[in-house]
Design an enzyme around this catalytic site. Structure first.
Site, PDB file in Angstrom:
ATOM      1  CE1 TYR A 101      -5.369  -2.415  11.877  1.00  0.00           C
ATOM      2  CE2 TYR A 101      -7.398  -1.623  12.890  1.00  0.00           C
ATOM      3  CZ  TYR A 101      -6.741  -2.493  12.035  1.00  0.00           C
ATOM      4  OH  TYR A 101      -7.453  -3.427  11.336  1.00  0.00           O
ATOM      5  CD  GLU A 189      -5.362  -4.154   8.703  1.00  0.00           C
ATOM      6  OE1 GLU A 189      -5.877  -4.774   9.649  1.00  0.00           O
ATOM      7  OE2 GLU A 189      -4.477  -4.631   7.969  1.00  0.00           O
TER       8      GLU A 189
END
Length: 390
Positions: A101, A189
């Site tokens: 991530y 993101e």
């Protein structure tokens, strides 16, 4: 301003951030053709401005053009968290070894940006933040200083556990940081940032939000604006030159100037009520703006009273008064309205209102106390709001 995944990928391509190719499809037939051109084994991804697409059935892996068409038939038209799927992104299936991530966002509380990294990316990253917070690393980033290279190298070395992957990750983060600053982002993101079988990192999914003010001044960003993100009221307000944000309270607000609008909402809260909206008519003295503003407010069944707060500078109080009178002719104002006028041509504005049987306060606190009292004694009107709002 939220971007679809395929739009985020366009910015990734501009900044040379590695990601797989993809093709937009608007019909099952187009999805089948895209799958065929990409080798057959693909992932069909719904393009909506909400998260959780995979768990909601909006992402499907298929192995042929025929199954791609069937998957597209299922996904197109699907309702995902209130949004109807109209577009698909068809991407080649990737051989994933591990999912990471990577995120960069604005931390208002810390007055800086925050770089977020985790060796455990994927659909359950939110749950991971609650159950295993130690698996998530946060690095503060101050734009006037830039990214701390030593800390970045050390952190990426610990997370990616490979010199080759670490160098790739650091390069991606540098590019993400440039994209963030140059495009006025509030969030970038990548989830997952995947390690593929050939030991390369690739952004398999991307989420980007951009500050609306940045979108207005940075060339090309308005091309990414998606109409479905904005309500009918916000769209109409924008077309009329108004700045409008819907809120959950009961007192409709029409104010000139963003700062005064914020102060007005604070004072409404101070006196025991809540604003139904932020609405800034700006510096123009066009009476039609007031008509549009009142039209929008009267669509909201929660509104029990309206406060017009004008501190005239460039905005002329007499033009605001004319707009209020014209609005009363066109709209059935079914809730009480309190008006506060002070500044440029306020005397003329008061005379215009007085001739129509209306009065205006000159004290903001007096006006707010009055509108709060009237609001509390007025029941919400839940029917008939459609009248005069076309």
């Amino acid at each position: 301003m939220k971007l679809h995944e395929y739009q985020a990928r366009q910015l990734f391509a501009e900044y040379l951030i590695p990601h797989p190719g993809g093709i937009i499809a608007n019909t099952p037939e187009e999805a089948a053709a895209a799958a065929d051109s990409l080798g057959g084994s693909v992932v069909i991804k719904a393009q909506v401005l909400v998260g959780g697409r995979g768990k909601a059935g909006g992402v499907k892996t298929v192995d042929s053009p025929e199954t791609a068409k069937k998957a597209a038939e299922t996904i197109i038209g699907m309702n995902l968290k209130g949004e109807t799927v109209e577009h698909l992104l068809v991407v080649p299936k990737a051989e994933i070894i591990q999912e990471y991530y990577l995120g960069l966002t604005l931390d208002r509380g810390a007055n800086c940006l925050t770089l977020i990294l985790s060796p455990a990316g994927g659909m359950d990253i939110e749950a991971l933040a609650e159950t295993k917070p130690d698996r998530i690393t946060r690095i503060p980033v101050y734009p006037h200083k830039g990214v701390n290279e030593d800390e970045l190298m050390r952190t990426c070395g610990e997370i990616f556990n490979s010199k080759i992957l670490t160098m790739q990750a650091v390069d991606i983060i540098r590019r993400i940081y440039c994209l963030y600053l140059e495009k006025g982002c509030t969030l970038i993101e990548i989830n997952p940032l995947a390690r593929l079988a050939d030991s390369t990192l690739s952004a398999l999914d991307g989420k980007i939000t951009i500050d609306d003010n940045a979108a207005e001044i940075i060339p090309g960003l308005l091309d990414f604006r998606n109409p479905e993100e904005y309500s009918v009221d916000e769209t109409e307000a924008g077309a009329a030159g108004l700045t409008f944000v819907s809120m959950d309270g009961e007192i409709g607000c029409i104010v000139n100037g963003a700062g005064l609008a914020m102060a007005t909402m604070d004072i409404i809260k101070y006196y025991g009520a809540s604003p139904a909206n932020f609405l800034d008519v700006g510096g123009s003295s066009n009476p039609e703006k007031v008509v549009t503003a009142l039209t929008i407010l009267m669509r909201n069944p929660k509104v029990t009273a309206i406060l017009v707060n004008i501190f005239g500078g460039i905005t002329r109080c007499d033009d605001i008064a004319k707009g209020i009178i014209e609005a009363r002719k066109q709209i059935d104002l079914m809730v009480p309205m309190v008006i506060r006028l002070i500044g440029t041509n306020d005397k003329e504005g008061r005379e215009i209102l007085l001739s129509a049987g209306l009065t205006a306060e000159d004290s903001l606190s007096t006006a707010v106390r009055k509108v709060v009292e009237l609001s509390k004694s007025t029941q919400p009107v839940t029917s008939g709001r459609e009248k005069g709002t076309a």
